[in-house]
Design a protein around this motif. Structure first.
Motif, PDB file in Angstrom:
ATOM      1  N   ASN A   1      -0.927 -16.964 -40.351  1.00  0.00           N
ATOM      2  CA  ASN A   1       0.325 -16.331 -39.919  1.00  0.00           C
ATOM      3  C   ASN A   1       0.913 -15.411 -40.982  1.00  0.00           C
ATOM      4  N   CYS A   2       0.734 -15.801 -42.260  1.00  0.00           N
ATOM      5  CA  CYS A   2       1.228 -14.944 -43.340  1.00  0.00           C
ATOM      6  C   CYS A   2       0.456 -13.625 -43.333  1.00  0.00           C
ATOM      7  N   SER A   3      -0.855 -13.731 -43.164  1.00  0.00           N
ATOM      8  CA  SER A   3      -1.692 -12.532 -43.182  1.00  0.00           C
ATOM      9  C   SER A   3      -1.387 -11.623 -41.980  1.00  0.00           C
ATOM     10  N   ILE A   4      -1.338 -12.224 -40.775  1.00  0.00           N
ATOM     11  CA  ILE A   4      -1.057 -11.423 -39.569  1.00  0.00           C
ATOM     12  C   ILE A   4       0.323 -10.767 -39.681  1.00  0.00           C
ATOM     13  N   SER A   5       1.322 -11.551 -40.076  1.00  0.00           N
ATOM     14  CA  SER A   5       2.688 -11.011 -40.207  1.00  0.00           C
ATOM     15  C   SER A   5       2.730  -9.871 -41.224  1.00  0.00           C
ATOM     16  N   SER A   6       2.053 -10.071 -42.356  1.00  0.00           N
ATOM     17  CA  SER A   6       2.053  -9.030 -43.402  1.00  0.00           C
ATOM     18  C   SER A   6       1.481  -7.726 -42.857  1.00  0.00           C
ATOM     19  N   HIS A   7       0.343  -7.821 -42.148  1.00  0.00           N
ATOM     20  CA  HIS A   7      -0.258  -6.599 -41.590  1.00  0.00           C
ATOM     21  C   HIS A   7       0.638  -5.955 -40.537  1.00  0.00           C
ATOM     22  N   LEU A   8       1.264  -6.788 -39.696  1.00  0.00           N
ATOM     23  CA  LEU A   8       2.119  -6.220 -38.634  1.00  0.00           C
ATOM     24  C   LEU A   8       3.374  -5.580 -39.225  1.00  0.00           C
ATOM     25  N   PHE A   9       3.964  -6.213 -40.234  1.00  0.00           N
ATOM     26  CA  PHE A   9       5.138  -5.606 -40.882  1.00  0.00           C
ATOM     27  C   PHE A   9       4.762  -4.269 -41.525  1.00  0.00           C
TER      28      PHE A   9
ATOM     29  N   TYR B   1       5.305  -0.237 -30.384  1.00  0.00           N
ATOM     30  CA  TYR B   1       4.306  -0.159 -31.470  1.00  0.00           C
ATOM     31  C   TYR B   1       3.373  -1.369 -31.450  1.00  0.00           C
ATOM     32  N   LEU B   2       3.952  -2.560 -31.204  1.00  0.00           N
ATOM     33  CA  LEU B   2       3.114  -3.767 -31.208  1.00  0.00           C
ATOM     34  C   LEU B   2       2.175  -3.792 -30.006  1.00  0.00           C
ATOM     35  N   GLN B   3       2.664  -3.337 -28.833  1.00  0.00           N
ATOM     36  CA  GLN B   3       1.784  -3.295 -27.660  1.00  0.00           C
ATOM     37  C   GLN B   3       0.546  -2.450 -27.963  1.00  0.00           C
ATOM     38  N   GLY B   4       0.768  -1.312 -28.620  1.00  0.00           N
ATOM     39  CA  GLY B   4      -0.343  -0.419 -28.981  1.00  0.00           C
ATOM     40  C   GLY B   4      -1.299  -1.091 -29.946  1.00  0.00           C
ATOM     41  N   PHE B   5      -0.732  -1.764 -30.956  1.00  0.00           N
ATOM     42  CA  PHE B   5      -1.571  -2.418 -31.970  1.00  0.00           C
ATOM     43  C   PHE B   5      -2.402  -3.536 -31.346  1.00  0.00           C
ATOM     44  N   TRP B   6      -1.739  -4.404 -30.555  1.00  0.00           N
ATOM     45  CA  TRP B   6      -2.466  -5.539 -29.961  1.00  0.00           C
ATOM     46  C   TRP B   6      -3.511  -5.044 -28.964  1.00  0.00           C
ATOM     47  N   GLN B   7      -3.212  -3.935 -28.286  1.00  0.00           N
ATOM     48  CA  GLN B   7      -4.193  -3.364 -27.354  1.00  0.00           C
ATOM     49  C   GLN B   7      -5.473  -2.996 -28.094  1.00  0.00           C
TER      50      GLN B   7
ATOM     51  N   VAL C   1      -7.128  -8.664 -35.890  1.00  0.00           N
ATOM     52  CA  VAL C   1      -6.101  -7.886 -36.605  1.00  0.00           C
ATOM     53  C   VAL C   1      -6.745  -7.182 -37.795  1.00  0.00           C
ATOM     54  N   LEU C   2      -7.567  -7.921 -38.561  1.00  0.00           N
ATOM     55  CA  LEU C   2      -8.202  -7.337 -39.762  1.00  0.00           C
ATOM     56  C   LEU C   2      -9.097  -6.163 -39.375  1.00  0.00           C
ATOM     57  N   LYS C   3      -9.819  -6.309 -38.235  1.00  0.00           N
ATOM     58  CA  LYS C   3     -10.702  -5.239 -37.761  1.00  0.00           C
ATOM     59  C   LYS C   3      -9.882  -3.988 -37.382  1.00  0.00           C
ATOM     60  N   ALA C   4      -8.767  -4.220 -36.697  1.00  0.00           N
ATOM     61  CA  ALA C   4      -7.922  -3.090 -36.276  1.00  0.00           C
ATOM     62  C   ALA C   4      -7.328  -2.394 -37.494  1.00  0.00           C
ATOM     63  N   VAL C   5      -6.872  -3.187 -38.482  1.00  0.00           N
ATOM     64  CA  VAL C   5      -6.278  -2.616 -39.699  1.00  0.00           C
ATOM     65  C   VAL C   5      -7.331  -1.767 -40.412  1.00  0.00           C
ATOM     66  N   GLU C   6      -8.544  -2.297 -40.494  1.00  0.00           N
ATOM     67  CA  GLU C   6      -9.654  -1.594 -41.157  1.00  0.00           C
ATOM     68  C   GLU C   6      -9.941  -0.265 -40.446  1.00  0.00           C
TER      69      GLU C   6
END
Ligand code: TMP
Ligand code: ASP
Length: 245
Positions: free
Chosen positions: A50-58, A161-167, A237-242
């Motif tokens: 949760n810390c990692s996911i939250s950090s990337h989303l913030f 923004y989050l809808q786009g990211f999660w998509q 999430v990590l794949k999308a961030v990458e």
């Protein structure tokens, strides 16, 4: 940075003061609760996930111009955040009917809402976090009218923004809960966390109503495979961030 005393222990995080009064350290726990802590358990690895996911989303939201309390993550389950005065309101944004919306309105699970619904709940465990009306918000002086307007606007932008990211992650953002705080300049900024604890996330490629659940509903509803679901969300999430780099 030296860590001082424990400021507050919540159900999923512990907040510590630091040598800088404007900075707090949030320690994400594996503890999990549901139904106002009537159900208690632990999700192995949740604190780090949760810390990692939250950090990337913030960081993703900051890049879109949304101000958050996020500073950095000095350890896998720790986040340095700006000290804010939390507005005692849980802001829920819904795109698809689920959870308490279905229970309280009779709308069938999975009904796509014509427009996002923004709701306010009083952050008060003793009262069971009741749903508020705008008038009750004013009556209780939980936020000014201007702050409510700002928060509503921010919540809708964040949803977009989050809808786009999660998509991008192959995940449908059903609904989620946000908390806001006032910074040292009395500006409203996004606080708390955004994680599978605080969002309903459905695997976009799966139709089965139980198999598609990738969030804390697996724990709340005893659906099993809780740790696997949280891990899978983090990997996506990590794949999308990458791929966004
Ligand atoms: P609800 O359908 O139970 O009202 O939940 C709406 C959203 O808010 C869902 O994504 C889960 C999240 N949530 C929290 O983060 N904390 C809570 O205490 C509750 C009740 C819900
Ligand atoms: N905040 C809720 C609890 O108290 C958890 C939830 O349903 O998300 O236990």
């Amino acid at each position: 940075m030296s860590v001082n005393s424990k400021l507050y222990e919540g159900k999923a995080k512990i907040l510590y003061t630091t040598d800088n009064p404007e900075i707090l350290l949030a320690d994400f726990k594996d503890d999990a609760t549901a139904f106002n802590a009537q159900k208690r358990g632990s999700i192995v690895g949740k604190g780090i996930i949760n810390c990692s996911i939250s950090s990337h989303l913030f960081q993703h939201l900051e890049a879109q111009g949304i101000k958050t309390h996020y500073i950095d993550s000095p350890a896998a389950n720790q986040m340095r955040v700006k000290a804010v005065k939390i507005v005692p309101v849980e802001v829920v944004v819904r795109n698809i009917a689920a959870g308490s919306l279905c229970q309280q309105t009779g709308l069938p699970l999975g009904t796509v809402l014509k427009q996002p619904l923004v709701e306010f709940y009083y952050k008060n465990d003793e009262l069971g976090d009741p749903l508020l009306t705008r008038d009750r918000l004013q009556l209780m002086e939980l936020a000014t009218e201007e702050q409510v307007a700002t928060i509503t606007n921010l919540a809708l932008q964040i949803n977009k923004y989050l809808q786009g990211f999660w998509q991008q992650c192959g995940i449908t953002l059903v609904d989620f809960k946000l908390e806001f705080g006032l910074d040292s300049q009395y500006e409203v900024i996004l606080a708390d966390e955004i994680s599978p604890d605080t969002c309903r996330l459905w695997d976009a490629t799966v139709d089965d109503p139980n198999l598609r659940v990738m969030d804390k509903d697996r724990f709340r509803r005893d659906l099993g495979n809780v740790e696997n679901a949280y891990q899978e969300v983090l990997q996506r999430v990590l794949k999308a961030v990458e791929s966004n780099k």
